[in-house]
Design an enzyme around this catalytic site. Structure first.
Site, PDB file in Angstrom:
ATOM      1  N   ARG A 190      -5.202  -2.197   9.253  1.00 20.91           N
ATOM      2  CA  ARG A 190      -5.094  -3.653   9.151  1.00 20.91           C
ATOM      3  C   ARG A 190      -5.290  -4.276  10.525  1.00 20.91           C
ATOM      4  O   ARG A 190      -6.307  -4.004  11.148  1.00 20.91           O
ATOM      5  CB  ARG A 190      -3.744  -4.045   8.532  1.00 20.91           C
ATOM      6  CG  ARG A 190      -3.809  -5.310   7.710  1.00 20.91           C
ATOM      7  CD  ARG A 190      -2.462  -5.674   7.196  1.00 20.91           C
ATOM      8  NE  ARG A 190      -2.094  -4.920   6.025  1.00 20.91           N
ATOM      9  CZ  ARG A 190      -2.435  -5.232   4.773  1.00 20.91           C
ATOM     10  NH1 ARG A 190      -3.132  -6.313   4.548  1.00 20.91           N
ATOM     11  NH2 ARG A 190      -2.061  -4.499   3.761  1.00 20.91           N
ATOM     12  N   ASP A 222       0.110   2.179   8.561  1.00 19.29           N
ATOM     13  CA  ASP A 222      -0.412   1.393   9.690  1.00 19.29           C
ATOM     14  C   ASP A 222       0.417   1.481  10.978  1.00 19.29           C
ATOM     15  O   ASP A 222      -0.070   1.137  12.043  1.00 19.29           O
ATOM     16  CB  ASP A 222      -0.508  -0.093   9.300  1.00 19.29           C
ATOM     17  CG  ASP A 222      -1.451  -0.315   8.134  1.00 19.29           C
ATOM     18  OD1 ASP A 222      -2.329   0.533   7.912  1.00 19.29           O
ATOM     19  OD2 ASP A 222      -1.309  -1.344   7.439  1.00 19.29           O
ATOM     20  N   THR A 281       4.348   2.770   5.357  1.00 18.31           N
ATOM     21  CA  THR A 281       2.997   2.241   5.559  1.00 18.31           C
ATOM     22  C   THR A 281       2.280   3.080   6.592  1.00 18.31           C
ATOM     23  O   THR A 281       2.865   3.430   7.619  1.00 18.31           O
ATOM     24  CB  THR A 281       3.001   0.752   5.992  1.00 18.31           C
ATOM     25  OG1 THR A 281       1.674   0.412   6.444  1.00 18.31           O
ATOM     26  CG2 THR A 281       3.970   0.447   7.122  1.00 18.31           C
ATOM     27  N   ASP A 315       5.708  -4.870   6.000  1.00 14.40           N
ATOM     28  CA  ASP A 315       6.343  -6.162   6.308  1.00 14.40           C
ATOM     29  C   ASP A 315       6.447  -7.092   5.090  1.00 14.40           C
ATOM     30  O   ASP A 315       7.445  -7.792   4.923  1.00 14.40           O
ATOM     31  CB  ASP A 315       5.669  -6.849   7.511  1.00 14.40           C
ATOM     32  CG  ASP A 315       4.171  -6.989   7.356  1.00 14.40           C
ATOM     33  OD1 ASP A 315       3.612  -6.491   6.355  1.00 14.40           O
ATOM     34  OD2 ASP A 315       3.545  -7.603   8.239  1.00 14.40           O
ATOM     35  N   ARG A 343       0.826  -5.083  -5.034  1.00 14.92           N
ATOM     36  CA  ARG A 343       1.038  -6.247  -4.169  1.00 14.92           C
ATOM     37  C   ARG A 343       1.250  -7.414  -5.128  1.00 14.92           C
ATOM     38  O   ARG A 343       0.331  -7.797  -5.851  1.00 14.92           O
ATOM     39  CB  ARG A 343      -0.175  -6.491  -3.279  1.00 14.92           C
ATOM     40  CG  ARG A 343      -0.543  -5.273  -2.414  1.00 14.92           C
ATOM     41  CD  ARG A 343      -1.601  -5.645  -1.385  1.00 14.92           C
ATOM     42  NE  ARG A 343      -2.180  -4.485  -0.732  1.00 14.92           N
ATOM     43  CZ  ARG A 343      -1.611  -3.825   0.276  1.00 14.92           C
ATOM     44  NH1 ARG A 343      -0.448  -4.218   0.743  1.00 14.92           N
ATOM     45  NH2 ARG A 343      -2.212  -2.798   0.834  1.00 14.92           N
ATOM     46  N   ASP A 360       2.616  -0.546  11.866  1.00  7.94           N
ATOM     47  CA  ASP A 360       2.467  -1.916  12.391  1.00  7.94           C
ATOM     48  C   ASP A 360       3.753  -2.733  12.278  1.00  7.94           C
ATOM     49  O   ASP A 360       3.703  -3.958  12.257  1.00  7.94           O
ATOM     50  CB  ASP A 360       1.328  -2.622  11.643  1.00  7.94           C
ATOM     51  CG  ASP A 360       1.627  -2.783  10.163  1.00  7.94           C
ATOM     52  OD1 ASP A 360       2.536  -2.108   9.644  1.00  7.94           O
ATOM     53  OD2 ASP A 360       0.937  -3.593   9.516  1.00  7.94           O
ATOM     54  N   GLY A 402       0.838  -1.209   0.000  1.00  7.21           N
ATOM     55  CA  GLY A 402       0.000   0.000   0.000  1.00  7.21           C
ATOM     56  C   GLY A 402       0.866   1.249   0.000  1.00  7.21           C
ATOM     57  O   GLY A 402       1.850   1.318   0.732  1.00  7.21           O
TER      58      GLY A 402
END
Ligand code: F6P
Length: 356
Positions: free
Chosen positions: A173, A129, A127, A105, A74, A131, A13
């Site tokens: 996510r 996120d 990203t 990741d 992706r 995360d 993304g």
């Protein structure tokens, strides 16, 4: 090894600030006598040999742009041996000595696969996120959150006019940080994140008390990962809230709108520092690293360590995952997970305490 040419790509993304990374990587490499090629469309570009040289001028006037100059995707083919072989062939044919891969990741897994097959690679975060456990910060997070609070401020205007509750779902996510931090910054009466079970009774109680005190609008922020992506949690919650509080409630999904837009200073700065560091590390002969921000320092972390730490934090460890690490490293990972859980819990409690 003296690098003559590196490739840079963005994958997964897109995130605001990716362009600032591309600029920093390109100019740092060029200033060190290393040529740069941009790989177009993420790992697919490597498989399909979609590449173009990048000059200092090619990356002018992009530091302020969202999206990614290099496009992204992706790429499932890259996960296959055949796809990987084509990617390596593109590198060999075009004399690409190393790769800097910007993303999350999944992107870092790709970078480690390339390194293992002889193309030294380094990951730089990109990203929204936030995360990736190994780094305190991922590029794109701040811009995305600023968009969320701007949208919620707008929802507050209409909520206040109509005396309504707005339940707003945000991306992230399986990580609730976007929801948690924007919920605090929006003064939300409720925040639902995957990391902590949502107490609907307590939220309803707070709303009823506040309504009796004359409060008219209520904001609830829901992370898309609660109950699993596409679980419909936010929509169901909106209906429950309306039934149990008597406050008319609307459900809004912000979706991809928070992935675009002009990157904030925070994102431009992190992207610039991380991009520069990635090239410096390659020039020092280092690879298979992800460039992280830890306690405001830009530091390298081994990609495998970063990926396994992530799995530990997300309770997704598989048999044998920890075998490659020393007892001290495993203890550090566990201590990190405890600290991070405590941090999330502390912020969550703060948000609820102040929403009374
Ligand atoms: O990882 C970034 C992210 O925007 C997540 O927050 C979200 O779940 C996902 O990507 C959406 O992916 P796509 O753009 O492929 O729909």
């Amino acid at each position: 090894m003296k690098f003559r040419k590196i490739g840079v790509l963005t994958s997964g993304g897109d995130a605001p600030g990716m362009n600032a990374s591309i600029r920093a990587i390109t100019r740092t490499a060029l200033q060190n006598g290393v040529e740069v090629v941009g790989i177009i469309g993420g790992y697919s570009g490597l498989i399909n040999e979609n590449i173009r040289p990048l000059t200092a001028r090619d990356v002018s006037n992009i530091i302020n742009l969202g999206g990614t100059l290099l496009k992204t995707d992706r790429c499932d083919e890259f996960k296959t041996e055949e796809g990987m072989a084509k990617a390596i062939e593109t590198c060999r044919k075009n004399h690409i000595d190393a790769i800097v891969a910007i993303g999350g990741d999944g992107t870092f897994r790709g970078a480690t696969d390339l390194t293992n097959r002889g193309i030294p690679s380094i990951g730089v975060s990109g990203t929204i996120d936030n995360d990736i456990s190994a780094t305190d910060y991922t590029v794109g997070f701040d811009t995305a959150m600023n968009t969320v609070i701007e949208m919620v401020d707008r929802l507050r205007d209409t909520g206040e006019s109509h005396a309504r509750c707005m339940v707003t779902e945000v991306m992230g996510r399986h990580c609730g940080e976007i929801a948690l931090l924007t919920g605090i910054a929006s003064g939300a009466v409720g925040i639902a994140i995957p990391e902590i079970e949502f107490d609907v009774d307590a939220c309803v109680q707070r709303m009823i008390e506040q309504k009796e005190n004359g409060k008219r609008n209520f904001q609830i922020i829901v992370s898309e990962g609660v109950g699993g992506i596409d679980s419909g949690f936010g929509d169901r919650l909106a209906k429950t809230i309306e039934e149990r509080t008597g406050v008319e409630t609307r459900f809004n999904v912000l979706g991809h709108v928070i992935r675009g837009g002009i990157p904030t200073l925070r994102d431009r700065l992190a992207a610039t520092r991380m991009g520069e560091k990635a090239v410096q590390l390659l020039l020092e002969g280092k690879s298979n690293l992800v460039v992280c921000e830890i306690d405001s320092e830009i530091v390298p972390v081994d990609i495998n360590y970063a990926l396994i730490l992530d799995r530990m934090y997300k309770n997704k460890l598989k048999d044998g995952d920890l075998d490659k690490f020393t007892a001290e490293q495993v203890a550090d990972m566990r201590a990190f997970c405890e600290r991070k859980n405590a941090y999330v819990r502390e912020l969550y409690d703060l948000a609820n305490a102040l929403s009374k």
